[in-house]
Design a protein around this motif. Structure first.
Motif, mmCIF file in Angstrom:
data_model
loop_
_atom_site.group_PDB
_atom_site.id
_atom_site.type_symbol
_atom_site.label_atom_id
_atom_site.label_comp_id
_atom_site.label_asym_id
_atom_site.label_seq_id
_atom_site.Cartn_x
_atom_site.Cartn_y
_atom_site.Cartn_z
ATOM 1 N N ASP A 120 -23.298 -7.508 -72.712
ATOM 2 C CA ASP A 120 -23.948 -8.812 -72.915
ATOM 3 C C ASP A 120 -24.157 -9.119 -74.395
ATOM 4 O O ASP A 120 -24.915 -10.022 -74.754
ATOM 5 N N GLY A 121 -23.477 -8.360 -75.267
ATOM 6 C CA GLY A 121 -23.487 -8.685 -76.689
ATOM 7 C C GLY A 121 -24.658 -8.147 -77.490
ATOM 8 O O GLY A 121 -24.832 -8.511 -78.654
ATOM 9 N N ILE A 122 -25.472 -7.267 -76.904
ATOM 10 C CA ILE A 122 -26.599 -6.678 -77.617
ATOM 11 C C ILE A 122 -26.183 -5.319 -78.177
ATOM 12 O O ILE A 122 -25.554 -4.516 -77.486
ATOM 13 N N PHE A 123 -26.537 -5.060 -79.433
ATOM 14 C CA PHE A 123 -26.232 -3.775 -80.048
ATOM 15 C C PHE A 123 -27.416 -2.838 -79.821
ATOM 16 O O PHE A 123 -28.551 -3.157 -80.164
ATOM 17 N N TYR A 124 -27.127 -1.674 -79.231
ATOM 18 C CA TYR A 124 -28.187 -0.764 -78.784
ATOM 19 C C TYR A 124 -28.055 0.606 -79.455
ATOM 20 O O TYR A 124 -26.950 1.127 -79.645
ATOM 21 N N ALA A 125 -29.200 1.183 -79.805
ATOM 22 C CA ALA A 125 -29.241 2.559 -80.315
ATOM 23 C C ALA A 125 -30.554 3.183 -79.893
ATOM 24 O O ALA A 125 -31.585 2.510 -79.852
ATOM 25 N N HIS A 126 -30.511 4.476 -79.536
ATOM 26 C CA HIS A 126 -31.780 5.159 -79.292
ATOM 27 C C HIS A 126 -31.904 6.372 -80.207
ATOM 28 O O HIS A 126 -30.921 6.947 -80.657
ATOM 29 N N ILE A 127 -33.144 6.700 -80.503
ATOM 30 C CA ILE A 127 -33.451 7.728 -81.492
ATOM 31 C C ILE A 127 -34.570 8.626 -80.982
ATOM 32 O O ILE A 127 -35.269 8.278 -80.018
ATOM 33 N N GLU A 128 -34.742 9.761 -81.630
ATOM 34 C CA GLU A 128 -35.852 10.677 -81.356
ATOM 35 C C GLU A 128 -36.384 11.213 -82.689
ATOM 36 O O GLU A 128 -36.263 12.399 -82.987
ATOM 37 N N PRO A 129 -36.960 10.355 -83.501
ATOM 38 C CA PRO A 129 -37.428 10.792 -84.821
ATOM 39 C C PRO A 129 -38.630 11.721 -84.724
ATOM 40 O O PRO A 129 -39.358 11.724 -83.733
#
Length: 256
Positions: free
Chosen positions: A139-148
């Motif tokens: 759907d055109g959304i740029f996604y990233a997940h992190i664990e800082p």
């Protein structure tokens, strides 16, 4: 010694400082409700966050500290470390009780502690800005997940809003179970239910939600990275110093 239990928020910590003076406590051990273990022999005082009281303390600190030190205070709070909460409490008392300029006394253990923790959080924020890799969804959304290591999401807003102003994006903190969503106009906080089963590695989104070209983009980036790499100049010791292994899971070029 009095035990103050607060809700773990910045407002709660500042409210605790207010009550220290109002209740004329001699000494206080500050504990967040997440880390508090009730003791029938040492009853605790529950600190209820109050915006007005918190603002008064924050304003009082602002009259003694410059913007840089106020940011040191905020960054240290974002560390989320129990010992740092106590240090911030003691630092607040030290600043309030002394003349302007007390923050320059690095011989004071709390001044030194807040300065050092602030720099640790800032370093984590800087690394997240450098190492985050987005995946484009269908759907055109740029996604990233992190664990800082620390709660640096609030510190990332300006950088990513400015750098990716023309695209929608989500950065999600798996450890703290909340994220940021930018809709081309504003950034708002969001939460997901599915993250309990998410892998901390990059490329962890199901293929069915990704843009059809996403896999191709990843392969092209890996090929580019390999083509620019010079094996004869490989220095892993220096490389790891600048890109610690715990961040490799965010980098597509490190994925097999």
């Amino acid at each position: 010694m009095d035990i103050y239990v607060f809700d773990g928020t910045l407002e709660g910590l500042l409210t605790a400082v207010f009550y220290y003076y109002q209740r004329k406590s001699s000494a206080v051990r500050l504990v967040s409700s997440e880390h508090y273990h009730p003791d029938v022999f040492h009853p605790a005082f529950e600190v209820i966050s109050e915006d007005e009281k918190a603002k008064r303390v924050w304003s009082g600190l602002g009259k003694k500290l410059d913007k840089e030190w106020m940011m040191h205070f905020y960054k240290s709070f974002l560390s989320g470390q129990p010992d740092t909460f106590q240090d911030l409490f003691e630092f607040s008392k030290y600043i309030i009780d002394n003349i302007p300029g007390a923050e320059d006394n690095y011989g004071n253990k709390y001044v030194l502690s807040i300065s050092q923790m602030s720099h640790k959080v800032h370093r984590e924020k800087h690394r997240m800005e450098a190492f985050i890799r987005f995946q484009k969804t269908g759907d055109g959304i740029f996604y990233a997940h992190i664990e800082p290591d620390f709660n640096v999401l609030p510190l990332l807003i300006r950088h990513f809003k400015n750098r990716y102003a023309d695209q929608k994006w989500i950065i999600y903190d798996l450890k703290r179970k909340y994220g940021l969503y930018y809709d081309l106009e504003k950034v708002e906080e969001i939460t997901f239910d599915f993250t309990t089963e998410m892998s901390p590695a990059l490329n962890a989104l199901p293929e069915q939600v990704l843009d059809p070209q996403e896999e191709l983009y990843t392969l092209l980036w890996k090929d580019y990275f390999k083509s620019t790499n010079i094996p004869a100049r490989k220095n892993m010791k220096l490389h790891i110093r600048h890109v610690p292994k715990r961040y490799w899971k965010y980098l597509s070029e490190k994925q097999e």
